[in-house]
Design a protein around this motif. Structure first.
Motif, PDB file in Angstrom:
ATOM      1  N   ALA A 210       0.813  -1.214   0.000  1.00 16.75           N
ATOM      2  CA  ALA A 210       0.000   0.000   0.000  1.00 16.75           C
ATOM      3  C   ALA A 210       0.844   1.260   0.000  1.00 16.75           C
ATOM      4  O   ALA A 210       0.367   2.334  -0.327  1.00 16.75           O
ATOM      5  CB  ALA A 210      -0.925   0.002   1.216  1.00 16.75           C
ATOM      6  N   ILE A 211       2.109   1.145   0.366  1.00 18.56           N
ATOM      7  CA  ILE A 211       2.966   2.328   0.388  1.00 18.56           C
ATOM      8  C   ILE A 211       3.096   2.920  -1.005  1.00 18.56           C
ATOM      9  O   ILE A 211       3.212   4.114  -1.189  1.00 18.56           O
ATOM     10  CB  ILE A 211       4.362   1.967   0.941  1.00 18.56           C
ATOM     11  N   ALA A 212       3.117   2.087  -2.002  1.00 19.58           N
ATOM     12  CA  ALA A 212       3.316   2.577  -3.372  1.00 19.58           C
ATOM     13  C   ALA A 212       2.632   1.639  -4.342  1.00 19.58           C
ATOM     14  O   ALA A 212       2.391   0.484  -4.052  1.00 19.58           O
ATOM     15  CB  ALA A 212       4.808   2.662  -3.681  1.00 19.58           C
ATOM     16  N   ASP A 213       2.326   2.163  -5.490  1.00 16.66           N
ATOM     17  CA  ASP A 213       1.668   1.379  -6.528  1.00 16.66           C
ATOM     18  C   ASP A 213       2.595   0.273  -7.006  1.00 16.66           C
ATOM     19  O   ASP A 213       3.762   0.506  -7.264  1.00 16.66           O
ATOM     20  CB  ASP A 213       1.355   2.300  -7.722  1.00 16.66           C
TER      21      ASP A 213
ATOM     22  N   ALA B  22       6.659   3.496   9.729  1.00 18.32           N
ATOM     23  CA  ALA B  22       5.277   3.040   9.582  1.00 18.32           C
ATOM     24  C   ALA B  22       5.212   1.526   9.451  1.00 18.32           C
ATOM     25  O   ALA B  22       4.332   0.871  10.021  1.00 18.32           O
ATOM     26  CB  ALA B  22       4.646   3.712   8.363  1.00 18.32           C
ATOM     27  N   LEU B  23       6.168   0.966   8.721  1.00 21.02           N
ATOM     28  CA  LEU B  23       6.196  -0.485   8.537  1.00 21.02           C
ATOM     29  C   LEU B  23       6.491  -1.200   9.851  1.00 21.02           C
ATOM     30  O   LEU B  23       5.904  -2.243  10.152  1.00 21.02           O
ATOM     31  CB  LEU B  23       7.249  -0.854   7.491  1.00 21.02           C
ATOM     32  N   GLN B  24       7.388  -0.636  10.646  1.00 25.86           N
ATOM     33  CA  GLN B  24       7.741  -1.251  11.927  1.00 25.86           C
ATOM     34  C   GLN B  24       6.509  -1.382  12.827  1.00 25.86           C
ATOM     35  O   GLN B  24       6.366  -2.351  13.566  1.00 25.86           O
ATOM     36  CB  GLN B  24       8.815  -0.419  12.622  1.00 25.86           C
ATOM     37  N   LYS B  25       5.603  -0.408  12.730  1.00 28.27           N
ATOM     38  CA  LYS B  25       4.400  -0.429  13.555  1.00 28.27           C
ATOM     39  C   LYS B  25       3.317  -1.328  12.961  1.00 28.27           C
ATOM     40  O   LYS B  25       2.563  -1.966  13.694  1.00 28.27           O
ATOM     41  CB  LYS B  25       3.859   0.997  13.700  1.00 28.27           C
ATOM     42  N   SER B  26       3.249  -1.371  11.642  1.00 20.52           N
ATOM     43  CA  SER B  26       2.140  -2.090  11.005  1.00 20.52           C
ATOM     44  C   SER B  26       2.452  -3.552  10.707  1.00 20.52           C
ATOM     45  O   SER B  26       1.549  -4.392  10.650  1.00 20.52           O
ATOM     46  CB  SER B  26       1.740  -1.389   9.702  1.00 20.52           C
ATOM     47  N   ASP B  27       3.722  -3.887  10.499  1.00 13.04           N
ATOM     48  CA  ASP B  27       4.081  -5.256  10.117  1.00 13.04           C
ATOM     49  C   ASP B  27       5.495  -5.546  10.618  1.00 13.04           C
ATOM     50  O   ASP B  27       6.476  -5.441   9.877  1.00 13.04           O
ATOM     51  CB  ASP B  27       3.996  -5.406   8.598  1.00 13.04           C
ATOM     52  N   LEU B  28       5.611  -5.914  11.880  1.00 12.45           N
ATOM     53  CA  LEU B  28       6.920  -6.102  12.510  1.00 12.45           C
ATOM     54  C   LEU B  28       7.727  -7.201  11.833  1.00 12.45           C
ATOM     55  O   LEU B  28       8.946  -7.083  11.676  1.00 12.45           O
ATOM     56  CB  LEU B  28       6.751  -6.417  13.995  1.00 12.45           C
ATOM     57  N   ALA B  29       7.058  -8.260  11.396  1.00  2.00           N
ATOM     58  CA  ALA B  29       7.773  -9.357  10.741  1.00  2.00           C
ATOM     59  C   ALA B  29       8.436  -8.886   9.446  1.00  2.00           C
ATOM     60  O   ALA B  29       9.584  -9.241   9.156  1.00  2.00           O
ATOM     61  CB  ALA B  29       6.809 -10.509  10.455  1.00  2.00           C
ATOM     62  N   ALA B  30       7.707  -8.083   8.664  1.00  2.00           N
ATOM     63  CA  ALA B  30       8.281  -7.550   7.422  1.00  2.00           C
ATOM     64  C   ALA B  30       9.448  -6.630   7.726  1.00  2.00           C
ATOM     65  O   ALA B  30      10.483  -6.651   7.041  1.00  2.00           O
ATOM     66  CB  ALA B  30       7.204  -6.811   6.637  1.00  2.00           C
ATOM     67  N   TYR B  31       9.293  -5.825   8.765  1.00  2.28           N
ATOM     68  CA  TYR B  31      10.370  -4.911   9.174  1.00  2.28           C
ATOM     69  C   TYR B  31      11.622  -5.701   9.563  1.00  2.28           C
ATOM     70  O   TYR B  31      12.742  -5.353   9.153  1.00  2.28           O
ATOM     71  CB  TYR B  31       9.895  -4.046  10.332  1.00  2.28           C
ATOM     72  N   GLN B  32      11.438  -6.769  10.330  1.00  6.41           N
ATOM     73  CA  GLN B  32      12.583  -7.568  10.780  1.00  6.41           C
ATOM     74  C   GLN B  32      13.258  -8.281   9.610  1.00  6.41           C
ATOM     75  O   GLN B  32      14.481  -8.452   9.601  1.00  6.41           O
ATOM     76  CB  GLN B  32      12.126  -8.570  11.840  1.00  6.41           C
TER      77      GLN B  32
END
Length: 355
Positions: A6-9, A56-66
Motif C-alpha cells: 500500500a505504500i506505493a503502486d 510506519a512499517l515497523q508499527k504495522s508489520d513487525l515481521a516484514a520490518y525484521q
C-alpha cells in the motif's frame, strides 16, 4: 506484506528504484534543477512533507520490518557513512557518503566526518564541473543530444496516447507546461521529478547540496578540490541505456505524484542513521512485483553505479597517494560486494568504518 504494498503502486516498481538510484547521480539532478527551475528562485519554499515508510512499517508489520533489517545486515559494508582508507606509505584518507540534497539534516556533517573534513589537505567530490555553471553549460552545449532530442522526436511521440496524457496531466499538476519539456531527454525530467517540491525550491533558490557545500567550503579555506568524473561522462552513461527503459521510469515516476515525498523522507532518515544497506531491501519489500523490467534495472545498476565505482577508484588512487584526502561521493556508491568500500579493499587499501 499487503500493508507494505500500500505504500506505493505495484506498477511503479522500476520507477521507485530509479527514484532511489537518481540520488547517486549528483550532476544529473543538479543540471535538471539548473535547467528547469531557474524561474522559481524567488518563490516561497513550500513546507516539506512526507512520512517515514520504515517507521510506519515497523508499527504495522513487525515481521516484514525484521526481514528488511536482516537483509540489510547481510549487505557488505551496509552500515556507516565515514570510512578510513589506509595503505602503507600513504597518509590516511577518508571516504564519506553524501546525499545530494540541501535538507539541513543532510548538510550538517556528523562530528567525526566534520573533523576529518576540517583536517583534510584535499577535498574530492564526484565532479567539479558543478562549481562553474557557465563553463559547465558551455561543455554541455557541445553535446546537446545528451540532454535533448535533436531530431523530430518528442517525449510524447515515444508514448502511447494514454501514457502521454498521463504524463502531461502530471506535468500540469506540478506547474510545468508540457511544451517546455517536450524535447527533453527522459532522464533529465526524471531527475527533477525525483525531488520533493521543498527540495526543488531550495535548490532553485541557490541553496547548495551537501557535495557543493563541501567543495565551496574547501575553496574558501584555500584547499584544492578535485573531481573523479566529468558531467558529460555521467550523461553519456545514462544515454547508453535503452530509451524505452527511461521512458517507462519517467511515466511511472510522474504517476507517483506526492508519494515521492515519502520516499525522500525515508531516504533521509536512513541516511542519518548511516543505514546505506537498508535502501534496497526496504524498497524491494515495498514493491514485491519486480517483473516490470528486471533486466533494465540490472543494466542501470551496472552502468550507473557498479561501473562508475571502478572508475572512481581508478581516478582516486593518484589523489589518495598524496595522502590526507577527504573524498565525498553519493552514499549508495558505498555498500555491497561491488561498492566503493569493497573496491578500495580490492585495490589494496585497509578500509575501516569510523564510528
Amino acid at each position: 506484506m499487503k500493508r507494505v504494498i500500500a505504500i506505493a503502486d505495484r506498477a511503479a516498481s522500476v520507477s521507485l528504484k530509479l527514484l532511489v538510484a537518481l540520488n547517486v547521480l549528483f550532476f544529473l539532478s543538479f543540471l535538471a534543477v539548473l535547467l528547469f527551475a531557474g524561474g522559481r528562485a524567488h518563490a516561497e519554499i513550500p513546507t516539506c512533507t512526507g512520512a517515514d515508510m520504515l517507521s510506519a512499517l515497523q508499527k504495522s508489520d513487525l515481521a516484514a520490518y525484521q526481514k528488511i533489517e536482516a537483509e540489510a545486515a547481510a549487505t557488505p559494508n551496509g552500515k556507516g557513512l565515514l570510512w578510513k582508507l589506509e595503505k602503507p606509505g600513504e597518509k590516511p584518507s577518508f571516504l564519506f557518503g553524501t546525499m545530494h540534497m540541501t535538507d539541513p539534516r543532510v548538510t550538517a556533517l556528523p562530528p567525526a566526518a566534520q573533523k576529518a573534513y576540517d583536517a583534510a589537505a584535499t577535498i574530492v567530490i564526484e565532479t567539479t564541473d558543478v562549481l562553474d555553471k557557465q563553463q559547465m553549460m558551455a561543455a554541455m552545449l557541445k553535446e546537446p543530444d545528451l540532454m535533448m532530442f535533436t531530431d523530430s522526436t518528442t517525449l510524447s511521440s515515444l508514448l502511447s496516447p494514454d501514457d502521454a496524457a498521463a504524463m502531461n496531466a502530471a506535468l500540469d499538476a506540478r506547474g510545468i507546461p508540457p511544451a517546455t519539456v517536450a524535447k527533453m531527454k527522459p532522464w533529465m525530467l526524471s531527475a527533477m521529478m525525483a525531488l520533493p517540491a521543498c527540495e526543488l525550491a531550495r535548490q532553485s533558490g541557490g541553496a547548495p547540496v551537501l557535495d557543493v557545500k563541501l567543495a565551496e567550503g574547501a575553496k574558501a579555506a584555500g584547499k584544492p578540490v578535485e573531481g573523479l568524473e566529468t558531467a558529460a561522462s555521467q550523461l553519456r552513461a545514462m544515454a547508453s541505456l535503452p530509451l524505452a527503459f527511461h521512458m517507462k521510469g519517467l511515466v511511472d515516476t510522474l504517476k507517483l505524484g506526492d508519494k515521492v515525498n515519502d520516499i525522500n523522507e525515508t531516504m533521509i532518515v536512513l541516511y542519518q542513521r548511516g543505514d546505506t544497506g537498508m535502501f534496497w531491501p526496504l524498497f524491494r519489500a515495498a514493491m514485491p512485483d519486480e517483473q516490470d523490467d528486471p533486466a533494465g534495472y540490472a543494466a542501470f545498476e551496472e552502468t550507473m553505479i557498479t561501473s562508475r565505482n571502478k572508475v572512481m577508484v581508478e581516478h582516486a588512487e593518484p589523489i589518495l597517494a598524496r595522502g590526507n584526502a577527504f573524498m565525498a561521493v553519493g552514499a549508495l556508491h558505498l555498500p555491497g560486494p561491488e561498492g566503493l568500500v569493497e573496491d578500495f579493499r580490492k585495490a589494496g587499501y585497509t578500509v575501516t568504518a569510523v564510528n
